[in-house]
Scaffold this motif. Structure first.
Motif, mmCIF file in Angstrom:
data_model
loop_
_atom_site.group_PDB
_atom_site.id
_atom_site.type_symbol
_atom_site.label_atom_id
_atom_site.label_comp_id
_atom_site.label_asym_id
_atom_site.label_seq_id
_atom_site.Cartn_x
_atom_site.Cartn_y
_atom_site.Cartn_z
ATOM 1 N N GLY A 78 0.790 -1.118 -0.105
ATOM 2 C CA GLY A 78 0.017 0.080 0.084
ATOM 3 C C GLY A 78 0.896 1.160 0.095
ATOM 4 N N SER A 79 1.645 1.323 -0.875
ATOM 5 C CA SER A 79 2.669 2.405 -0.987
ATOM 6 C C SER A 79 2.070 3.815 -1.537
ATOM 7 C CB SER A 79 3.864 2.107 -2.263
ATOM 8 O OG SER A 79 3.132 1.786 -3.058
ATOM 9 N N GLY A 80 0.808 3.938 -1.925
ATOM 10 C CA GLY A 80 0.134 5.113 -1.994
ATOM 11 C C GLY A 80 0.826 5.887 -3.089
ATOM 12 N N GLN A 81 1.198 7.107 -2.988
ATOM 13 C CA GLN A 81 2.054 8.035 -4.032
ATOM 14 C C GLN A 81 3.431 7.985 -3.855
ATOM 15 O OE1 GLN A 81 0.468 12.021 -4.387
ATOM 16 N NE2 GLN A 81 -1.773 11.331 -3.989
ATOM 17 N N GLY A 82 3.754 6.981 -2.916
ATOM 18 C CA GLY A 82 5.238 6.636 -3.052
ATOM 19 C C GLY A 82 6.249 7.439 -2.038
ATOM 20 N N HIS A 83 5.391 8.221 -1.174
ATOM 21 C CA HIS A 83 6.520 9.326 -0.423
ATOM 22 C C HIS A 83 7.393 8.476 0.418
ATOM 23 C CE1 HIS A 83 2.892 12.198 -1.128
ATOM 24 N NE2 HIS A 83 3.690 12.207 -2.173
ATOM 25 N N ALA A 84 6.969 7.561 1.090
ATOM 26 C CA ALA A 84 7.588 6.985 2.056
ATOM 27 C C ALA A 84 8.769 5.971 1.550
ATOM 28 C CB ALA A 84 6.869 5.974 3.100
ATOM 29 N N ALA A 88 12.977 6.367 1.365
ATOM 30 C CA ALA A 88 13.642 5.341 1.845
ATOM 31 C C ALA A 88 14.758 4.743 0.813
ATOM 32 C CB ALA A 88 12.844 4.175 2.584
ATOM 33 N N ALA A 89 14.316 4.701 -0.264
ATOM 34 C CA ALA A 89 15.121 4.322 -1.420
ATOM 35 C C ALA A 89 16.304 5.581 -1.585
ATOM 36 C CB ALA A 89 14.316 4.074 -2.620
ATOM 37 N N THR A 90 15.950 6.409 -1.696
ATOM 38 C CA THR A 90 16.977 7.582 -1.795
ATOM 39 C C THR A 90 17.886 7.657 -0.654
ATOM 40 O OG1 THR A 90 15.392 9.054 -2.978
ATOM 41 C CG2 THR A 90 17.281 10.487 -2.185
ATOM 42 N N ALA A 91 17.318 7.262 0.569
ATOM 43 C CA ALA A 91 18.443 7.267 1.684
ATOM 44 C C ALA A 91 19.314 6.282 1.768
ATOM 45 C CB ALA A 91 17.511 7.640 2.964
ATOM 46 N N HIS A 92 18.536 5.212 1.168
ATOM 47 C CA HIS A 92 19.350 3.837 1.437
ATOM 48 C C HIS A 92 19.813 3.268 -0.027
ATOM 49 C CE1 HIS A 92 18.695 3.938 5.589
ATOM 50 N NE2 HIS A 92 17.531 4.353 5.404
ATOM 51 N N PRO A 93 20.803 3.830 -0.807
ATOM 52 C CA PRO A 93 21.133 3.265 -2.240
ATOM 53 C C PRO A 93 21.419 1.851 -2.402
ATOM 54 C CG PRO A 93 22.760 4.730 -1.617
ATOM 55 C CD PRO A 93 21.621 4.967 -0.561
ATOM 56 N N ASP A 94 22.047 1.419 -1.049
ATOM 57 C CA ASP A 94 22.285 0.057 -1.033
ATOM 58 C C ASP A 94 21.362 -1.350 -0.673
ATOM 59 O OD1 ASP A 94 25.131 0.947 -1.675
ATOM 60 O OD2 ASP A 94 25.549 0.997 0.496
ATOM 61 N N THR A 95 20.095 -0.574 -0.505
ATOM 62 C CA THR A 95 18.912 -1.547 -0.352
ATOM 63 C C THR A 95 17.959 -1.527 -1.554
ATOM 64 O OG1 THR A 95 19.149 -1.344 2.109
ATOM 65 C CG2 THR A 95 16.993 -1.894 1.221
ATOM 66 N N ASP A 96 17.423 -2.621 -1.915
ATOM 67 C CA ASP A 96 16.534 -2.726 -2.834
ATOM 68 C C ASP A 96 15.026 -2.580 -2.168
ATOM 69 O OD1 ASP A 96 18.184 -2.793 -5.030
ATOM 70 O OD2 ASP A 96 18.439 -4.957 -4.824
ATOM 71 N N VAL A 119 16.061 7.621 -8.861
ATOM 72 C CA VAL A 119 15.820 6.408 -7.999
ATOM 73 C C VAL A 119 16.208 5.223 -8.909
ATOM 74 C CG1 VAL A 119 14.816 5.198 -6.502
ATOM 75 C CG2 VAL A 119 14.749 7.431 -6.202
ATOM 76 N N ARG A 120 17.063 4.337 -8.674
ATOM 77 C CA ARG A 120 17.356 3.068 -9.587
ATOM 78 C C ARG A 120 17.142 1.967 -8.708
ATOM 79 N NH1 ARG A 120 16.476 4.719 -14.297
ATOM 80 N NH2 ARG A 120 18.081 2.943 -15.097
ATOM 81 N N ASN A 121 16.924 1.951 -7.484
ATOM 82 C CA ASN A 121 16.665 0.685 -6.465
ATOM 83 C C ASN A 121 15.305 0.523 -6.018
ATOM 84 O OD1 ASN A 121 17.029 3.096 -5.128
ATOM 85 N ND2 ASN A 121 17.651 2.114 -3.348
ATOM 86 N N LEU A 122 14.328 0.888 -6.947
ATOM 87 C CA LEU A 122 12.993 0.654 -6.695
ATOM 88 C C LEU A 122 12.336 0.054 -7.847
ATOM 89 C CD1 LEU A 122 10.437 1.573 -4.970
ATOM 90 C CD2 LEU A 122 10.504 3.720 -6.166
ATOM 91 N N ARG A 123 11.226 -0.846 -7.586
ATOM 92 C CA ARG A 123 10.350 -1.583 -8.394
ATOM 93 C C ARG A 123 9.012 -1.286 -7.906
ATOM 94 N NH1 ARG A 123 14.595 -0.740 -10.217
ATOM 95 N NH2 ARG A 123 15.832 -1.972 -11.896
ATOM 96 N N LEU A 124 8.069 -1.429 -8.693
ATOM 97 C CA LEU A 124 6.733 -1.479 -8.437
ATOM 98 C C LEU A 124 5.913 -2.475 -8.847
ATOM 99 C CD1 LEU A 124 7.951 1.629 -8.966
ATOM 100 C CD2 LEU A 124 5.420 2.256 -8.742
ATOM 101 N N VAL A 125 4.792 -2.679 -8.407
ATOM 102 C CA VAL A 125 3.922 -4.142 -8.705
ATOM 103 C C VAL A 125 2.643 -3.796 -8.403
ATOM 104 C CG1 VAL A 125 4.048 -5.514 -6.709
ATOM 105 C CG2 VAL A 125 3.449 -6.408 -9.071
#
Length: 245
Positions: A78-84, A88-96, A119-125
């Motif tokens: 339930g990521s909504g508009q993706g703010h959270a 997080a993905a921006t702050a933690h580039p070593d995490t997917d 942001v490159r370490n993010l995917r959506l479904v």
């Protein structure tokens, strides 16, 4: 022996109600452009089963192949508009990170903001979350699972639609690694107590907090849902559970 049912034998339905009602509103022109520009990179195509947001059994992804590396994986339901998750993905580039959402406009906004931020370490479904946990993600592949401000379905006749019900524990436990953490937050007191009861009673989880409630997860950015609940005078309740080995 009777023939196996085929796709032409008639409609099939999910065994239990889903935790959302999918809105049919059209996307804005900007969201349509974002979808066209960014979906090829960000969007995971989930093979469908009975419904537009379903995931067919046997559709497991290989996270290393998807992200091109081996790294911690955090999934937000339930990521909504993706703010959270973008924060997080921006702050933690070593995490997917994987965002699970059924509302296409929210996914489009997430793609737009993620693309602008590089942001490159993010995917959506675009799929029903329990089916993602059960069919799309491999067993014990997730390091953290986030459920922040899910629909409370606060009317008594609708509470059967709540995501965090007894059936949720097994599918969440399936996807999480031993020692992995399930983080939850809600501004509805009775739902918070239901979440706590469900997970306290699950043999797959143990509390990762002391006292009545967990401390606010510092990795959760302040979103519109949280501000709305606070303005209405509702206490924000956090919970955290660890997957038992």
């Amino acid at each position: 022996m009777p023939d196996a049912p085929s796709d032409t034998d008639g409609p099939r339905f999910r065994e239990r109600p889903v935790s959302f009602v999918r809105r049919s509103g059209r996307m804005s022109d900007g969201q349509e452009r974002a979808w066209a520009e960014y979906s090829a990179f960000y969007l995971l195509e989930a093979p469908r089963d009975a419904a537009a947001t379903s995931v067919r059994a046997g559709s497991e992804i290989d996270p290393e192949a998807v992200y091109g590396r081996s790294a911690r994986l955090v999934v937000e339901i339930g990521s909504g508009q993706g703010h959270a998750i973008i924060s997080a993905a921006t702050a933690h580039p070593d995490t997917d990170f994987l965002a699970v959402e059924v509302f296409r406009a929210g996914l489009a906004r997430t793609m737009l903001d993620a693309g602008r931020e590089g942001v490159r370490n993010l995917r959506l479904v675009e799929a029903n979350a329990p089916e993602v946990l059960e069919h799309l993600l491999p067993v014990a592949s997730v390091d953290e699972l986030w459920v922040f401000f899910p629909d409370p379905w606060h009317k008594n006749k609708h509470t059967k639609r709540r995501l965090v019900a007894p059936e949720f524990g097994p599918v969440a436990g399936r996807a999480l690694k031993p020692g992995g953490v399930l983080r939850l937050a809600t501004d509805w007191e009775d739902y918070a107590r239901q979440m706590r009861t469900v997970l306290d009673e699950s043999p797959l989880f143990e509390r990762a907090f002391a006292g009545e409630w967990a401390e606010r997860f510092e990795g959760r950015v302040l979103t519109a849902f949280e501000r709305k609940g606070s303005r209405a005078g509702r206490a924000i309740r956090d919970l955290a559970y660890r997957r038992i080995a």
